[in-house]
Design an enzyme around this catalytic site. Structure first.
Site, PDB file in Angstrom:
ATOM      1  CG  ASP A  33      -0.288   0.017   2.533  1.00 56.04           C
ATOM      2  OD1 ASP A  33       0.891   0.436   2.621  1.00 56.04           O
ATOM      3  OD2 ASP A  33      -0.928  -0.374   3.521  1.00 56.04           O
ATOM      4  CB  SER A  34       0.237   4.866  -0.242  1.00 51.34           C
ATOM      5  OG  SER A  34      -0.685   4.936   0.809  1.00 51.34           O
TER       6      SER A  34
END
Length: 75
Positions: A33-34
């Protein structure tokens, strides 16, 4: 260099080193994920003495993309 990048990616994303290839997509194949990507980039920046701006990171989808970027920008 691939072995070193693969080790950093594996440590930061919590995946098996053996499952990482140049074509591995961070989001699709490795489940990043980010936040994962941000932490991984910080480790790569420290390891290679480069800076990877967010807008450049957004253009990188695979491990190979990151390796090409490092090759182009390292001192």
């Amino acid at each position: 260099m691939f072995e070193q990048v693969r080790k950093l990616v594996a440590e930061n994303l919590g995946v098996e080193e053996g499952s990482i290839t140049l074509g591995s997509s961070f989001k699709k194949d490795l489940g990043a994920d980010s936040l994962d990507l941000f932490e991984m980039v910080m480790a790569l920046e420290e390891e290679y003495g480069i800076e990877i701006p967010t807008e450049d990171l957004e253009q990188m989808d695979t491990v190979g993309d990151v390796m090409a970027y490092i090759e182009q920008h390292k001192g």
